[in-house]
Design a protein around this motif. Structure first.
Motif, PDB file in Angstrom:
ATOM      1  N   UNK A  75     -64.159  -3.041  50.262  1.00  0.00           N
ATOM      2  CA  UNK A  75     -64.729  -4.023  49.326  1.00  0.00           C
ATOM      3  C   UNK A  75     -64.931  -5.371  50.007  1.00  0.00           C
ATOM      4  N   UNK A  76     -63.936  -5.800  50.781  1.00  0.00           N
ATOM      5  CA  UNK A  76     -64.039  -7.089  51.483  1.00  0.00           C
ATOM      6  C   UNK A  76     -65.193  -7.064  52.488  1.00  0.00           C
ATOM      7  N   UNK A  77     -65.343  -5.956  53.205  1.00  0.00           N
ATOM      8  CA  UNK A  77     -66.437  -5.824  54.184  1.00  0.00           C
ATOM      9  C   UNK A  77     -67.787  -5.977  53.497  1.00  0.00           C
ATOM     10  N   UNK A  78     -67.986  -5.233  52.407  1.00  0.00           N
ATOM     11  CA  UNK A  78     -69.277  -5.250  51.719  1.00  0.00           C
ATOM     12  C   UNK A  78     -69.583  -6.621  51.111  1.00  0.00           C
ATOM     13  N   UNK A  79     -68.561  -7.260  50.543  1.00  0.00           N
ATOM     14  CA  UNK A  79     -68.776  -8.593  49.948  1.00  0.00           C
ATOM     15  C   UNK A  79     -69.130  -9.632  51.004  1.00  0.00           C
ATOM     16  N   UNK A  80     -68.517  -9.542  52.167  1.00  0.00           N
ATOM     17  CA  UNK A  80     -68.845 -10.484  53.251  1.00  0.00           C
ATOM     18  C   UNK A  80     -70.291 -10.303  53.710  1.00  0.00           C
ATOM     19  N   UNK A  81     -70.735  -9.058  53.770  1.00  0.00           N
ATOM     20  CA  UNK A  81     -72.116  -8.795  54.179  1.00  0.00           C
ATOM     21  C   UNK A  81     -73.124  -9.344  53.170  1.00  0.00           C
ATOM     22  N   UNK A  82     -72.935  -9.027  51.877  1.00  0.00           N
ATOM     23  CA  UNK A  82     -73.951  -9.399  50.889  1.00  0.00           C
ATOM     24  C   UNK A  82     -73.864 -10.863  50.485  1.00  0.00           C
ATOM     25  N   UNK A  83     -72.733 -11.523  50.774  1.00  0.00           N
ATOM     26  CA  UNK A  83     -72.599 -12.943  50.444  1.00  0.00           C
ATOM     27  C   UNK A  83     -73.157 -13.834  51.550  1.00  0.00           C
ATOM     28  N   UNK A  84     -72.805 -13.515  52.799  1.00  0.00           N
ATOM     29  CA  UNK A  84     -73.152 -14.395  53.912  1.00  0.00           C
ATOM     30  C   UNK A  84     -74.271 -13.858  54.804  1.00  0.00           C
ATOM     31  N   UNK A  85     -74.666 -12.604  54.601  1.00  0.00           N
ATOM     32  CA  UNK A  85     -75.702 -12.039  55.462  1.00  0.00           C
ATOM     33  C   UNK A  85     -75.262 -11.998  56.915  1.00  0.00           C
ATOM     34  N   UNK A  86     -73.978 -11.718  57.157  1.00  0.00           N
ATOM     35  CA  UNK A  86     -73.462 -11.704  58.524  1.00  0.00           C
ATOM     36  C   UNK A  86     -74.111 -10.591  59.341  1.00  0.00           C
ATOM     37  N   UNK A  87     -74.271 -10.854  60.623  1.00  0.00           N
ATOM     38  CA  UNK A  87     -74.669  -9.784  61.542  1.00  0.00           C
ATOM     39  C   UNK A  87     -73.461  -8.864  61.738  1.00  0.00           C
ATOM     40  N   UNK A  88     -73.755  -7.613  62.121  1.00  0.00           N
ATOM     41  CA  UNK A  88     -72.691  -6.625  62.305  1.00  0.00           C
ATOM     42  C   UNK A  88     -71.639  -7.119  63.292  1.00  0.00           C
ATOM     43  N   UNK A  89     -72.078  -7.665  64.429  1.00  0.00           N
ATOM     44  CA  UNK A  89     -71.133  -8.132  65.450  1.00  0.00           C
ATOM     45  C   UNK A  89     -70.288  -9.293  64.935  1.00  0.00           C
ATOM     46  N   UNK A  90     -70.884 -10.155  64.106  1.00  0.00           N
ATOM     47  CA  UNK A  90     -70.151 -11.305  63.571  1.00  0.00           C
ATOM     48  C   UNK A  90     -69.014 -10.861  62.661  1.00  0.00           C
ATOM     49  N   UNK A  91     -69.269  -9.842  61.866  1.00  0.00           N
ATOM     50  CA  UNK A  91     -68.228  -9.345  60.971  1.00  0.00           C
ATOM     51  C   UNK A  91     -67.166  -8.558  61.743  1.00  0.00           C
TER      52      UNK A  91
END
Length: 373
Positions: free
Chosen positions: A204-220
């Motif tokens: 859940x934390x992974x998915x929320x970080x992606x859809x909230x901040x638009x992080x690149x894969x490497x950044x996350x």
């Protein structure tokens, strides 16, 4: 005897990011040692001109080109790439490069002991190879190593113009379905539910970080617990070209991350003196980029009601974040800043829905009411 690599890190960058950068540099050095000596100045130029990942990509393309020159043409007399001379490079014409890009690269073969592998490159891949070769030939010409600038004679490679309507992303209601799936485990197989019960807070934390901040894969993937300063409500990421950026934490993501750290990650036994990865695998190691991709594909496929193979990549969640932010009324310049787009025209592609907003405005803005009989 194999020696353990230890990096003396004097910067304030996390050790895992420094180590990853060093791995890329080592790969660059290995390729450089396989290429002709007269390219040394170009290697120095690349080192300071582009990001390390781009440098590696360019060097791989140049090695591939030199391998082609040795094995597929009569231009080079030597059987060894390292022995290619500057005199031989001066014999290369635009036509030779055009044949390489337009004919050889588009479809070539590699033989193994048991099989023949067929490789195909479409225009986007060909354009990248061309960019690498152009960069090298222009530098060698500018440094007066080559007599002529042959790059003007390279054939253009036409790339399809990005179409806003073709951008793949989740709709807002699909994001809600995705988060619902990770919270309740709906849509998962019985086997997947076994793992889900142990990783649902992480997922859940992974998915929320992606859809909230638009992080690149490497950044996350590179995030550490120490990347977060919860008292200040912010976290630090390292973007392309080693840009250090502080991002504000919103309440949703902060709650999800703390919930994961305190209730799920706390049960792990990860130990290391040098790093504290945020997202851990079932083996208590930093999650790999491949594992994160599979996680995202799994939950996005459930949200869209499709097969796992047709699920979306993390980059599609980056697009989801961009379109959702614009849809909620944020300007393209705000979104450009958040997502770290070099050019605002990239961000503009995500504003395609605006045309639908305009249609709705005009549709519901009538100056004259229809007469009713």
């Amino acid at each position: 005897m194999n020696k353990t690599l230890k990096i003396h890190n004097k910067s304030d960058k996390p050790y895992n990011i420094v180590l990853k950068e060093n791995e890329l540099i080592e790969k660059c050095i290995h390729i450089q040692n396989s290429l002709p000596g007269f390219m040394k100045d170009y290697f120095i130029y690349l080192k300071n001109a582009v990001a390390t990942s781009t440098r590696l990509a360019y060097l791989e393309d140049i090695l591939f080109f030199c391998n082609y020159l040795v094995n597929e043409t009569d231009i080079i007399c030597s059987d060894n790439i390292k022995d290619i001379t500057l005199e031989e490079f001066n014999k290369i014409k635009s036509r030779d490069v055009n044949i390489f890009l337009g004919e050889y690269c588009s479809r070539y073969y590699k033989q193994t002991k048991k099989t023949v592998l067929v490789f195909e490159n479409h225009n986007r891949a060909l354009a990248r190879k061309k960019a690498s070769i152009v960069s090298m030939f222009k530098y060698l010409y500018r440094s007066e190593q080559l007599k002529n600038n042959i790059t003007d004679g390279f054939n253009p490679i036409k790339l399809p113009k990005p179409q806003p309507d073709a951008i793949k992303r989740l709709e807002i209601d699909e994001v809600a379905k995705m988060i619902d799936a990770v919270e309740k485990g709906e849509g998962l197989t019985e086997k997947e539910k076994v793992y889900w019960s142990k990783t649902k807070l992480r997922d859940k934390a992974v998915l929320l970080m992606f859809v909230t901040y638009g992080l690149r894969l490497s950044e996350l993937q590179q995030l550490n617990i120490s990347s977060f300063n919860f008292s200040r409500g912010e976290f630090k990421i390292y973007r392309k070209r080693n840009k250090e950026v502080l991002m504000p934490l919103n309440k949703t993501c902060e709650t999800a991350i703390l919930d994961y750290i305190n209730n799920e990650r706390a049960n792990t036994s990860y130990t290391s003196d040098e790093e504290d990865p945020l997202f851990l695998s079932m083996q208590n190691k930093r999650m790999t980029t491949r594992a994160i991709r599979e996680l995202v594909k799994k939950y996005t496929s459930i949200a869209m009601g499709t097969t796992k193979d047709n699920g979306y990549s993390p980059h599609k969640l980056r697009a989801t974040a961009a379109t959702s932010l614009i849809q909620y009324g944020f300007s393209i310049y705000d979104v450009q800043n958040l997502l770290d787009h070099d050019n605002v025209t990239t961000t503009q592609l995500y504003a395609a829905h605006k045309k639908n907003v305009k249609r709705e405005i005009v549709k519901n803005f009538e100056w004259l009411e229809e007469e009713t009989e």
